[in-house]
Design a protein around this motif. Structure first.
Motif, PDB file in Angstrom:
ATOM      1  N   PRO A   1      44.259 -43.373 -68.934  1.00  0.00           N
ATOM      2  CA  PRO A   1      45.687 -43.055 -68.962  1.00  0.00           C
ATOM      3  C   PRO A   1      46.219 -42.885 -67.533  1.00  0.00           C
ATOM      4  O   PRO A   1      45.461 -42.555 -66.616  1.00  0.00           O
ATOM      5  N   ILE A   2      47.499 -43.104 -67.354  1.00  0.00           N
ATOM      6  CA  ILE A   2      48.103 -43.054 -66.024  1.00  0.00           C
ATOM      7  C   ILE A   2      47.922 -41.694 -65.350  1.00  0.00           C
ATOM      8  O   ILE A   2      47.801 -41.614 -64.131  1.00  0.00           O
ATOM      9  N   HIS A   3      47.851 -40.627 -66.130  1.00  0.00           N
ATOM     10  CA  HIS A   3      47.729 -39.305 -65.501  1.00  0.00           C
ATOM     11  C   HIS A   3      46.383 -39.113 -64.807  1.00  0.00           C
ATOM     12  O   HIS A   3      46.205 -38.159 -64.063  1.00  0.00           O
ATOM     13  N   TYR A   4      45.435 -40.028 -65.004  1.00  0.00           N
ATOM     14  CA  TYR A   4      44.184 -39.992 -64.244  1.00  0.00           C
ATOM     15  C   TYR A   4      44.409 -40.517 -62.824  1.00  0.00           C
ATOM     16  O   TYR A   4      43.619 -40.237 -61.927  1.00  0.00           O
ATOM     17  N   ALA A   5      45.458 -41.298 -62.600  1.00  0.00           N
ATOM     18  CA  ALA A   5      45.727 -41.906 -61.301  1.00  0.00           C
ATOM     19  C   ALA A   5      46.742 -41.110 -60.480  1.00  0.00           C
ATOM     20  O   ALA A   5      46.703 -41.138 -59.254  1.00  0.00           O
ATOM     21  N   ILE A   6      47.688 -40.449 -61.167  1.00  0.00           N
ATOM     22  CA  ILE A   6      48.761 -39.739 -60.456  1.00  0.00           C
ATOM     23  C   ILE A   6      49.308 -38.645 -61.370  1.00  0.00           C
ATOM     24  O   ILE A   6      49.263 -38.765 -62.597  1.00  0.00           O
ATOM     25  N   ASN A   7      49.814 -37.599 -60.775  1.00  0.00           N
ATOM     26  CA  ASN A   7      50.443 -36.527 -61.535  1.00  0.00           C
ATOM     27  C   ASN A   7      51.800 -37.048 -62.022  1.00  0.00           C
ATOM     28  O   ASN A   7      52.747 -37.165 -61.245  1.00  0.00           O
ATOM     29  N   THR A   8      51.877 -37.382 -63.299  1.00  0.00           N
ATOM     30  CA  THR A   8      53.083 -38.025 -63.834  1.00  0.00           C
ATOM     31  C   THR A   8      54.291 -37.084 -63.832  1.00  0.00           C
ATOM     32  O   THR A   8      55.421 -37.538 -63.621  1.00  0.00           O
ATOM     33  N   ASP A   9      54.069 -35.806 -64.058  1.00  0.00           N
ATOM     34  CA  ASP A   9      55.192 -34.862 -64.017  1.00  0.00           C
ATOM     35  C   ASP A   9      55.803 -34.813 -62.621  1.00  0.00           C
ATOM     36  O   ASP A   9      57.031 -34.828 -62.464  1.00  0.00           O
ATOM     37  N   ALA A  10      54.953 -34.785 -61.601  1.00  0.00           N
ATOM     38  CA  ALA A  10      55.448 -34.760 -60.222  1.00  0.00           C
ATOM     39  C   ALA A  10      56.158 -36.074 -59.880  1.00  0.00           C
ATOM     40  O   ALA A  10      57.229 -36.064 -59.263  1.00  0.00           O
ATOM     41  N   LEU A  11      55.566 -37.197 -60.280  1.00  0.00           N
ATOM     42  CA  LEU A  11      56.188 -38.499 -60.011  1.00  0.00           C
ATOM     43  C   LEU A  11      57.558 -38.589 -60.664  1.00  0.00           C
ATOM     44  O   LEU A  11      58.539 -38.969 -60.023  1.00  0.00           O
ATOM     45  N   ASP A  12      57.630 -38.239 -61.942  1.00  0.00           N
ATOM     46  CA  ASP A  12      58.907 -38.298 -62.657  1.00  0.00           C
ATOM     47  C   ASP A  12      59.949 -37.379 -62.024  1.00  0.00           C
ATOM     48  O   ASP A  12      61.119 -37.750 -61.893  1.00  0.00           O
ATOM     49  N   SER A  13      59.535 -36.194 -61.596  1.00  0.00           N
ATOM     50  CA  SER A  13      60.498 -35.255 -61.011  1.00  0.00           C
ATOM     51  C   SER A  13      60.995 -35.743 -59.643  1.00  0.00           C
ATOM     52  O   SER A  13      62.132 -35.474 -59.266  1.00  0.00           O
ATOM     53  N   LEU A  14      60.151 -36.474 -58.896  1.00  0.00           N
ATOM     54  CA  LEU A  14      60.598 -37.030 -57.619  1.00  0.00           C
ATOM     55  C   LEU A  14      61.753 -38.003 -57.789  1.00  0.00           C
ATOM     56  O   LEU A  14      62.606 -38.127 -56.922  1.00  0.00           O
ATOM     57  N   TYR A  15      61.737 -38.709 -58.902  1.00  0.00           N
ATOM     58  CA  TYR A  15      62.756 -39.740 -59.137  1.00  0.00           C
ATOM     59  C   TYR A  15      63.766 -39.316 -60.196  1.00  0.00           C
ATOM     60  O   TYR A  15      64.450 -40.146 -60.773  1.00  0.00           O
ATOM     61  N   ASP A  16      63.889 -38.030 -60.430  1.00  0.00           N
ATOM     62  CA  ASP A  16      64.855 -37.508 -61.390  1.00  0.00           C
ATOM     63  C   ASP A  16      66.269 -37.873 -60.933  1.00  0.00           C
ATOM     64  O   ASP A  16      66.672 -37.571 -59.805  1.00  0.00           O
ATOM     65  N   ALA A  17      67.014 -38.538 -61.795  1.00  0.00           N
ATOM     66  CA  ALA A  17      68.360 -39.027 -61.452  1.00  0.00           C
ATOM     67  C   ALA A  17      69.314 -37.902 -61.053  1.00  0.00           C
ATOM     68  O   ALA A  17      70.248 -38.126 -60.296  1.00  0.00           O
ATOM     69  N   SER A  18      69.073 -36.695 -61.528  1.00  0.00           N
ATOM     70  CA  SER A  18      69.993 -35.605 -61.211  1.00  0.00           C
ATOM     71  C   SER A  18      69.815 -35.079 -59.785  1.00  0.00           C
ATOM     72  O   SER A  18      70.643 -34.333 -59.300  1.00  0.00           O
ATOM     73  N   ASP A  19      68.744 -35.484 -59.114  1.00  0.00           N
ATOM     74  CA  ASP A  19      68.510 -35.017 -57.744  1.00  0.00           C
ATOM     75  C   ASP A  19      68.040 -36.178 -56.878  1.00  0.00           C
ATOM     76  O   ASP A  19      66.947 -36.174 -56.335  1.00  0.00           O
TER      77      ASP A  19
END
Length: 88
Positions: free
Chosen positions: A29-47
């Motif tokens: 799964p992708i979460h073995y390669a990168i922290n998906t929560d952190a990645l998603d929050s970096l690109y959060d449209a609201s910020d």
């Protein structure tokens, strides 16, 4: 693809499409390669002021590059390491 889809799911969909499989069939799964929560929050449209200029990581044999706008590019790992080598 849904407009509200998270970036990590967008990446999984692109890799699965390239591999010709369903997203849930990808291993690991992708979460073995990168922290998906952190990645998603970096690109959060609201910020959008927090978005990095580029994020790059390896997942499932591909170098995944995400630019500042959230566009995703996939490159075979061999090609990323040595552009003179071609896949057979």
């Amino acid at each position: 693809m849904q407009p509200t889809q998270s970036l990590s799911l967008k990446i999984v969909d692109k890799v699965a499409e390239r591999e010709g499989v369903q997203p849930e069939e990808l291993t690991p799964p992708i979460h073995y390669a990168i922290n998906t929560d952190a990645l998603d929050s970096l690109y959060d449209a609201s910020d959008s002021d927090r978005s990095p200029s580029r994020v790059e990581f390896v997942y499932n044999g591909y170098t995944v590059t995400v630019d500042s706008t959230g566009d995703v590019a996939l490159e075979n790992r061999v090609a990323a390491l040595d552009p003179d080598k071609t896949a057979v």
